[in-house]
Every structure is written in structure tokens, then in C-alpha cells.
Design a protein around this motif. Structure first.
Motif, PDB file in Angstrom:
ATOM      1  N   LEU A  25       0.845  -1.197   0.000  1.00 48.60           N
ATOM      2  CA  LEU A  25       0.000   0.000   0.000  1.00 48.60           C
ATOM      3  C   LEU A  25       0.878   1.244   0.000  1.00 48.60           C
ATOM      4  CD1 LEU A  25      -2.870   1.175   0.535  1.00 48.60           C
ATOM      5  CD2 LEU A  25      -2.526   0.688   2.952  1.00 48.60           C
ATOM      6  N   TYR A  26       0.655   2.114  -0.969  1.00 44.85           N
ATOM      7  CA  TYR A  26       1.383   3.392  -0.992  1.00 44.85           C
ATOM      8  C   TYR A  26       0.382   4.522  -0.829  1.00 44.85           C
ATOM      9  CZ  TYR A  26       4.782   6.961  -2.064  1.00 44.85           C
ATOM     10  OH  TYR A  26       5.625   8.050  -1.956  1.00 44.85           O
ATOM     11  N   THR A  27       0.631   5.378   0.155  1.00 41.01           N
ATOM     12  CA  THR A  27      -0.296   6.479   0.422  1.00 41.01           C
ATOM     13  C   THR A  27       0.495   7.783   0.452  1.00 41.01           C
ATOM     14  OG1 THR A  27      -0.034   6.113   2.808  1.00 41.01           O
ATOM     15  CG2 THR A  27      -1.864   5.005   1.752  1.00 41.01           C
ATOM     16  N   CYS A  28       0.094   8.731  -0.376  1.00 37.17           N
ATOM     17  CA  CYS A  28       0.843   9.993  -0.445  1.00 37.17           C
ATOM     18  C   CYS A  28       0.729  10.726   0.886  1.00 37.17           C
ATOM     19  CB  CYS A  28       0.314  10.868  -1.572  1.00 37.17           C
ATOM     20  SG  CYS A  28       0.677  10.151  -3.179  1.00 37.17           S
ATOM     21  N   GLY A  29       1.880  11.165   1.371  1.00 36.31           N
ATOM     22  CA  GLY A  29       1.924  11.751   2.707  1.00 36.31           C
ATOM     23  C   GLY A  29       1.873  13.269   2.720  1.00 36.31           C
ATOM     24  N   GLU A 220       9.552  11.915  -5.930  1.00 37.09           N
ATOM     25  CA  GLU A 220       9.844  11.144  -4.711  1.00 37.09           C
ATOM     26  C   GLU A 220       8.919   9.925  -4.571  1.00 37.09           C
ATOM     27  OE1 GLU A 220       8.686  14.639  -2.283  1.00 37.09           O
ATOM     28  OE2 GLU A 220       7.618  13.191  -1.043  1.00 37.09           O
ATOM     29  N   CYS A 221       7.646  10.102  -4.937  1.00 39.33           N
ATOM     30  CA  CYS A 221       6.701   8.993  -4.747  1.00 39.33           C
ATOM     31  C   CYS A 221       7.076   7.818  -5.646  1.00 39.33           C
ATOM     32  CB  CYS A 221       5.268   9.450  -5.020  1.00 39.33           C
ATOM     33  SG  CYS A 221       4.645  10.561  -3.743  1.00 39.33           S
ATOM     34  N   SER A 222       7.422   8.110  -6.907  1.00 37.78           N
ATOM     35  CA  SER A 222       7.815   7.033  -7.820  1.00 37.78           C
ATOM     36  C   SER A 222       9.078   6.335  -7.319  1.00 37.78           C
ATOM     37  CB  SER A 222       8.070   7.604  -9.213  1.00 37.78           C
ATOM     38  OG  SER A 222       6.866   8.012  -9.801  1.00 37.78           O
ATOM     39  N   VAL A 245      -3.124  15.653 -11.534  1.00 43.99           N
ATOM     40  CA  VAL A 245      -1.728  16.036 -11.774  1.00 43.99           C
ATOM     41  C   VAL A 245      -0.741  15.085 -11.089  1.00 43.99           C
ATOM     42  CG1 VAL A 245       0.008  17.858 -11.517  1.00 43.99           C
ATOM     43  CG2 VAL A 245      -2.362  18.469 -12.054  1.00 43.99           C
ATOM     44  N   HIS A 246      -0.775  15.056  -9.776  1.00 45.03           N
ATOM     45  CA  HIS A 246       0.258  14.323  -9.041  1.00 45.03           C
ATOM     46  C   HIS A 246       0.276  12.837  -9.391  1.00 45.03           C
ATOM     47  CE1 HIS A 246       3.099  13.277  -5.993  1.00 45.03           C
ATOM     48  NE2 HIS A 246       2.220  12.593  -5.285  1.00 45.03           N
ATOM     49  N   HIS A 247      -0.870  12.218  -9.372  1.00 40.83           N
ATOM     50  CA  HIS A 247      -0.883  10.782  -9.637  1.00 40.83           C
ATOM     51  C   HIS A 247      -0.671  10.452 -11.114  1.00 40.83           C
ATOM     52  CE1 HIS A 247      -2.865   9.707  -5.533  1.00 40.83           C
ATOM     53  NE2 HIS A 247      -1.593  10.032  -5.448  1.00 40.83           N
ATOM     54  N   GLU A 248      -1.184  11.293 -12.003  1.00 42.03           N
ATOM     55  CA  GLU A 248      -0.881  11.095 -13.431  1.00 42.03           C
ATOM     56  C   GLU A 248       0.633  11.135 -13.635  1.00 42.03           C
ATOM     57  OE1 GLU A 248      -2.879  10.080 -15.495  1.00 42.03           O
ATOM     58  OE2 GLU A 248      -4.752  11.190 -15.640  1.00 42.03           O
ATOM     59  N   ASN A 249       1.275  12.061 -12.950  1.00 42.76           N
ATOM     60  CA  ASN A 249       2.717  12.225 -13.158  1.00 42.76           C
ATOM     61  C   ASN A 249       3.527  11.107 -12.512  1.00 42.76           C
ATOM     62  OD1 ASN A 249       1.924  14.444 -14.534  1.00 42.76           O
ATOM     63  ND2 ASN A 249       2.679  15.954 -13.055  1.00 42.76           N
ATOM     64  N   GLU A 250       3.049  10.634 -11.370  1.00 38.36           N
ATOM     65  CA  GLU A 250       3.704   9.455 -10.768  1.00 38.36           C
ATOM     66  C   GLU A 250       3.637   8.286 -11.744  1.00 38.36           C
ATOM     67  OE1 GLU A 250       2.418   8.021  -6.979  1.00 38.36           O
ATOM     68  OE2 GLU A 250       2.383  10.016  -6.085  1.00 38.36           O
ATOM     69  N   ILE A 251       2.440   8.062 -12.289  1.00 39.27           N
ATOM     70  CA  ILE A 251       2.252   6.950 -13.235  1.00 39.27           C
ATOM     71  C   ILE A 251       3.183   7.133 -14.438  1.00 39.27           C
ATOM     72  CG2 ILE A 251       0.632   5.926 -14.901  1.00 39.27           C
ATOM     73  CD1 ILE A 251      -1.624   6.478 -12.896  1.00 39.27           C
TER      74      ILE A 251
HETATM   75 ZN   LIG Z   1       2.479  10.862  -4.217  1.00 41.46          ZN
END
Ligand SMILES: [Zn+2]
Length: 463
Positions: A25-29, A220-222, A245-251
Motif C-alpha cells: 500500500l502506498y499512500t501519499c503523505g 519522490e513517490c515514484s 496532476v500528481h498521480h498522473e505524473n507518478e504513473i
Molecule cells: Zn504521491
């Protein structure tokens, strides 16, 4: 079988982990430039419930939550100041001091809300090397380009870009506001590495193959997800505001770099509004847990308030609604305290029929409000013995996280003048002086004490 609403596929799906028996499980902090607000805390509470449900279902949960302590800019389009640096300059501290101070307050907040501490809480600043290596990999695969202020990801090179929000690149472009950075090839391109501005010494900056600077926020998340969980991992969570934005970019970064999916399930929680309005700095309604405590309300009342709504529904915060949540919570508390005062308690097993309903509600995309209804149903007129009710509550609390097992029966200390008033009231009642009896009861109430008439005569408790 746990069914979760998958944002990526937009349907309710049975959860199937990559590794049998383990859920990753990854949860953005939090971005630790200030205290987290109740919108963040709603997300963290939802993710905690998810983790607890997975544990209840028998999974070992490997959870990562990142601490963003660098690189989160004020503008979503990689413009504006770094939030950390801006705050630091404003109050005369260094960005490092700010980061550690608010990381501490974040940890205190999640503890106060009974949020299980994630197994991994990595900081972005402790993973600069991993982030640089990820940019190098993207560079080698031809996904990057250089502008005068940094290294950018070219979203046009990734045909699947935008799959989470379902928006095509052109639509996103059309919807984007006027670009500040004219050097960007596409409006949706985003910074992987930003250069420190010429002639300016930032508190946080590092050497890199491209020059001194700092990582872009999404990176950082990736980098940390693949390091701690591998790729793909099972479930990725965050607030709905992260989708576009953030999750599209992580992907984009992760899938371009490793050529496989980032995560198999995406769960997003809805916003909190305050008095029917969006939370914003200008309205001054970005409340924190500290504000709640200063209002004399229990942090767990906020947890209870969040549990009362489905995570995919908007939740409107008002002080009255939080007070109502606290009142409902106190009902459970009073029952538990009264139960614990009894001398003849027996350890019993939890009621299986209630637990079946409880698990069924959670298995159907975490229907927490239904589980609270089950709790109140259990307390109001159940045919079960108090021992069984208590055992069932404790079992349910493994997910609800209200802290039921730790609620101690307190003998209330009654001040002498309150005791005198109470005795006078009881005497008035005994001699059927109803008006006087009511007057004294109201007087006690005004001073914060409630009289409860019962078979044994009457008792006092704090309102
Ligand atoms: Zn994130």
C-alpha cells in the motif's frame, strides 16, 4: 472477499494481491511546511481504515507514506516558490527546521487520531540519490528534456499519459491555464529536477548530473514506491485532488521508467468542505487538529466524524457536525465506562452474527457509516449480554480505532459545592417539591453536571 472501488478501472473489483497474503500500500503523505489540515487528515484516516480492514481480512500490510520535505511548489505547474522555503523565509527559520518541526506535529496528529504508523515513512530528502537515478533512467529512455530552469518529463512521449483521469493530452492542454513556463513543450509536462535559481542559495539543494538543484515534487513517490514496495505494488491511495496532476505524473514517471504498471488499484477519497465551502487559505477555514482541540473537542470525535461518511462522498465539516459526532461517540464511551465499573465481568467471545454484518459492510468498499450504525444497534436494546456486547465492540474497534479497550472507568471527582446542590435537589425531589427540584437540576446543568434519576435514587455525571 474485499471489494474496492478502483479509480483506474472505475468499478468495484475484488481485491487480488500480487503476493498471496500480503497487501502493499502506498499512500501519499504530508508536505511538512505547516500543520496538516482536516482535509489531509480525512485522507490519512481513510487510508488507516483501509489498512485495518486489510489486516482484519488476514493480510500482512506493507505500507509506505512519504514525507514531502522538499520540492513541493506553490503552483501545480512547477511554478511559484517551494512551500518549505517560502514558509521558512517568512518566519525566519531554515527549511530544514520547518521540515522537522512539522514532521513532528504530523506524527503527533496521526497518533492522536489512532492512525497506525505506516511501516515506512521515508523522507524525500533522504532519497535524493534514488530520485536522481530515476531521472537518469528516464533520460536514457528519451523521456526528458532540458529547459533553463530544470529537467522536464515530456508527456507527449508517453501515449498512455492521462489514463487515470481519463483525459486526453489535448483536453488537458486546453483546460490548462496560461503557461508560465514558455519553454515547456506541452502544458502537461512537469519538472523532474529543478535548478537552484542563479545567484540564490537555497537551504535545500544537491549536486546532480544536470546541476545544483532539487527534485520535482512527483518524483519522490515514484522513487520511494519502487524502492520499498517494488513495481507494480497493490494499492495506491490519496485524495481526489491528486488524480489530475500528481498521480498522473507518478504513473508517467514510473511506467515510462520500468515499463510496467505502477499500482494495480487506485483508491481516492473525496474532499472535506467547511461550512459548505472549499477549504482555502484565504477563507481561513483550513482547520487543523489543534483547532479542534482548542474548541474543546476530542480528536477521536474527528475520526468518528470521518467514519460517519463514505470515503468517496464529500464530507461537510461544521463545528455543529463535529459536536454531534462527539455526542454520538460519548454515548458509546458512557456505555463502555459503565460496563467497566461492573464488578462481575466475564470474558466472552464476540457475537458472530454482528461481526458477519460488520465485515460485510467493510468488504463492500469500506462502508464505515454502516459499521457505526451496527455499533449503536448493539448498544440500544440488544438481547446479548453486556459481556458479549463489550467483546464485540472491542473486536469491531480493531477497524474503527476509537480506542475502546483503553477507555477507563473514571470515578468522577465531584466538587463539594456541586455535591451540596445535588443533595438539596434530591431532598426537594424526595419531598415532592417539583419546582425546586427542577430549578436545582437546571442549576447543576448550568454548571456542567447532569442529574440522572434512576431506581437507586439518582446520580451525577459530567455533561
Ligand atoms: Zn504521491
Amino acid at each position: 472477499m474485499l471489494h474496492l472501488w478502483n479509480t483506474l478501472h472505475r468499478k468495484l473489483e475484488a481485491f487480488t494481491p500480487i503476493e498471496s497474503g500480503t497487501a502493499s500500500l502506498y499512500t501519499c503523505g504530508p508536505t511538512v511546511y505547516d500543520r496538516v489540515h482536516i482535509g489531509n487528515l480525512r485522507a490519512f484516516t481513510f487510508e488507516d481504515v483501509l489498512q485495518r480492514v486489510l489486516i482484519l481480512e488476514g493480510y500482512r500490510v506493507k505500507r509506505v507514506m512519504n514525507i514531502t520535505d522538499v520540492g513541493h511548489l506553490v503552483g501545480d505547474a512547477d511554478d511559484g516558490a517551494d512551500k518549505m522555503q517560502q514558509r521558512a523565509t517568512k518566519i525566519g527559520k531554515t527549511a530544514w527546521e520547518i521540515a522537522r518541526e512539522y514532521e513532528t506535529s504530523f506524527r503527533e496528529d496521526i497518533q492522536a487520531l489512532h492512525i497506525l504508523t505506516p511501516e515506512f515513512l521515508p523522507r524525500a530528502t533522504d532519497h535524493i540519490q534514488e530520485q536522481i537515478e530515476l531521472v537518469q533512467l528516464l533520460e536514457a529512455k528519451g523521456f526528458t528534456y532540458r529547459t533553463s530552469d530544470g529537467i522536464y518529463f515530456d508527456t507527449a512521449k508517453l501515449p498512455a499519459y492521462g489514463k487515470l483521469s481519463g483525459q486526453k493530452l489535448e483536453e488537458k492542454e486546453a483546460g490548462a491555464r496560461v503557461e508560465v513556463n514558455q519553454e515547456k513543450r506541452n502544458g502537461t509536462d512537469f519538472a523532474l529536477w529543478k535548478f537552484s535559481p542563479a545567484g540564490e542559495k537555497r537551504d535545500m539543494e544537491w549536486e546532480s548530473p544536470w546541476g545544483i538543484g532539487f527534485p520535482g515534487w512527483h518524483l519522490e513517490c515514484s522513487a520511494m514506491a519502487v524502492k520499498y514496495l517494488g513495481q507494480p505494488f497493490d494499492i495506491h491511495c490519496g485524495g481526489v485532488d491528486h488524480i489530475a496532476v500528481h498521480h498522473e505524473n507518478e504513473i508517467a514517471q514510473s511506467e515510462a521508467a520500468f515499463e510496467r504498471p505502477l499500482a494495480n488499484y487506485w483508491l481516492h477519497n473525496e474532499f472535506i468542505t467547511v461550512d459548505g465551502q472549499k477549504m482555502s487559505k484565504s477563507l481561513g477555514n483550513g482547520y487543523t487538529l489543534k483547532d479542534i482541540q482548542e474548541h474543546g473537542l476530542d480528536p477521536i470525535a474527528f475520526r468518528y466524524f470521518c467514519l460517519g461518511a463514505h470515503y468517496r462522498s464529500k464530507l461537510n465539516f461544521t463545528w455543529e457536525a463535529l459536536q454531534a459526532a462527539q455526542n454520538a461517540l460519548q454515548k458509546i464511551q458512557r456505555w463502555v465506562m459503565d460496563y467497566k465499573k461492573q464488578a462481575t465481568r466475564k470474558e466472552e467471545l464476540a457475537d458472530e452474527a454482528t461481526l458477519v454484518d460488520f465485515r460485510a459492510a467493510l468488504q463492500e468498499d469500506l462502508n464505515t457509516s454502516k459499521t457505526l450504525a451496527l455499533v449503536h444497534r448493539l448498544l440500544g436494546g440488544s438481547l446479548l449480554s453486556h459481556d458479549v456486547v463489550y467483546a464485540t465492540l472491542v473486536k469491531m474497534d480493531e477497524v474503527l480505532g476509537l480506542g475502546i479497550a483503553d477507555w477507563e472507568a473514571k470515578e468522577e471527582v465531584i466538587p463539594a459545592e456541586i455535591q451540596t446542590l445535588f443533595e438539596a435537589r434530591q431532598a426537594a425531589r424526595a419531598t415532592k417539591q417539583w419546582a425546586e427540584s427542577d430549578r436545582l437540576r437546571d442549576e447543576l446543568k448550568a454548571q456542567g453536571w447532569l442529574v440522572e434519576d434512576n431506581v437507586g435514587g439518582g446520580s451525577l455525571r459530567k455533561a
